[in-house]
Enzyme design. Sequence first.
Site, PDB file in Angstrom:
ATOM      1  N   PRO A  84      41.373  29.893  37.272  1.00 55.00           N
ATOM      2  CA  PRO A  84      41.477  30.699  38.483  1.00 55.00           C
ATOM      3  C   PRO A  84      40.149  30.693  39.238  1.00 55.00           C
ATOM      4  CG  PRO A  84      41.267  32.103  36.553  1.00 55.00           C
ATOM      5  CD  PRO A  84      41.409  30.700  36.043  1.00 55.00           C
ATOM      6  N   SER A 113      44.307  33.172  40.788  1.00 55.70           N
ATOM      7  CA  SER A 113      43.479  34.381  40.807  1.00 55.70           C
ATOM      8  C   SER A 113      44.081  35.437  41.737  1.00 55.70           C
ATOM      9  CB  SER A 113      42.065  34.037  41.276  1.00 55.70           C
ATOM     10  OG  SER A 113      41.311  35.214  41.518  1.00 55.70           O
ATOM     11  N   ARG A 171      24.085  37.091  43.137  1.00 58.50           N
ATOM     12  CA  ARG A 171      24.098  35.709  43.622  1.00 58.50           C
ATOM     13  C   ARG A 171      23.394  35.671  44.975  1.00 58.50           C
ATOM     14  NH1 ARG A 171      30.560  35.754  42.581  1.00 58.50           N
ATOM     15  NH2 ARG A 171      30.452  36.365  40.383  1.00 58.50           N
ATOM     16  N   SER A 280      34.911  32.425  27.985  1.00 58.83           N
ATOM     17  CA  SER A 280      34.446  32.130  29.334  1.00 58.83           C
ATOM     18  C   SER A 280      33.311  33.071  29.698  1.00 58.83           C
ATOM     19  CB  SER A 280      35.604  32.310  30.329  1.00 58.83           C
ATOM     20  OG  SER A 280      35.161  32.250  31.668  1.00 58.83           O
ATOM     21  N   HIS A 282      32.618  33.174  33.151  1.00 60.59           N
ATOM     22  CA  HIS A 282      32.846  33.135  34.603  1.00 60.59           C
ATOM     23  C   HIS A 282      32.034  32.017  35.256  1.00 60.59           C
ATOM     24  CE1 HIS A 282      35.256  35.743  37.198  1.00 60.59           C
ATOM     25  NE2 HIS A 282      34.480  35.378  38.194  1.00 60.59           N
ATOM     26  N   GLY A 336      37.312  24.911  36.685  1.00 64.58           N
ATOM     27  CA  GLY A 336      37.454  25.441  38.033  1.00 64.58           C
ATOM     28  C   GLY A 336      36.726  24.604  39.063  1.00 64.58           C
TER      29      GLY A 336
END
Length: 383
Positions: A84, A113, A171, A280, A282, A336
């Site tokens: 996703p 997602s 970020r 995971s 992310h 992804g």
Amino acid sequence: MSFPFDTNYASLELLIEKAKKKMPRFAFEYLDGGCNENINRDRNTSELRDVLLRPQYLNNNYSEANMETELFGVKYSAPFGISPVGLQGLMWPNAPEILAKAAFKHNIPFILSTVTTSSLERIAELTEGKAWYQLYHPREEWLRDDILDRCEASGYDVLCVLSDVPTFGYRAKEIRNGLAMPPQLNFRNVSQALARPEWCLEILKHGVPSFKTMEKYMDKNMNVKQLGQFMNSTFSGRLNSDRIKAIRDKWKGKLVIKGVASDEDAAEAVRLGFDGMIISNHGGRQLDAGESTIAVVKEISEKYKGQIKIMMDSGVRTGPDVARALSCGAEFTFMGRTFMYAVGALGDKGGDHIIEMLKMQFRQVMEQVCCDTPEELQNFRVK
């Protein structure tokens, strides 16, 4: 040898190079970046690629490589699927539909997602209900239940509950580019978009990307600031046993937790009755100081295999990476960024291209080490 994809883009590096030239800078940076200094994003892949395989050329038991992999009673054509990804249509217009169609055609799983740009109903239509759905947990129980009812009515059988976004990662490029919540439209973004005419034409064709699954719950007259406030007030990323139990009691299909990054969480996932876990972090977008996913796979795979399906994403980018992950105990993998680079580079053709390329790469590794099935790759890892 014949190749079922465009040989001008026969590697991920070439696809990334092409995507960077076609996507607006803010969109490429959203796709490409991790958090803070990108350390964990890079660690995911570098530590995975430290895994070595040892061929057995005189293996008398080897017949031929068969990539098929069974997962939750479904036999997939390869042991990898599409992770996703949020805001896919911002990175390349219509991206979720491009990838969902390709996944269905090639018989691999596609995970949608909650915060991407196609509705769960549309993706179910394109995949005949064979896609998976990733749930960002809503604060309100009625909203959670309504989304689950929509998933059931649309034919989804696998629900992934996201656990690794209790807070948004830091970020810096997204903050600069106005892609934090609430999102902002600024002169820099507009000028970058205008410099990518093909992207602009696709936006005109498919419309400005929006959170299609969530539109049902939004005021149609929301401005950008109100949209950000709505998303922040609607979702709570922090899970607990009560929230999970409520989902487990209501959801009739397979239940997967995505974002396991420790032995403690793996044990809790087993205790709470999940059918599968996706190890995971992310894509390295949340905790720069965290471990790589392959380190966690190595730690927990032997301990919990057989009690729960163990899958992995974050750091997996190529066919050899898939083989490395499986050799360490993962039973299935997801990617992804890899798929989004391909769509950014090749548009409508990107999904078919990257799946064919990944299958060829993975098969070559199996044939080279003389391994019959993905499950047997653990016998070929250098310990």
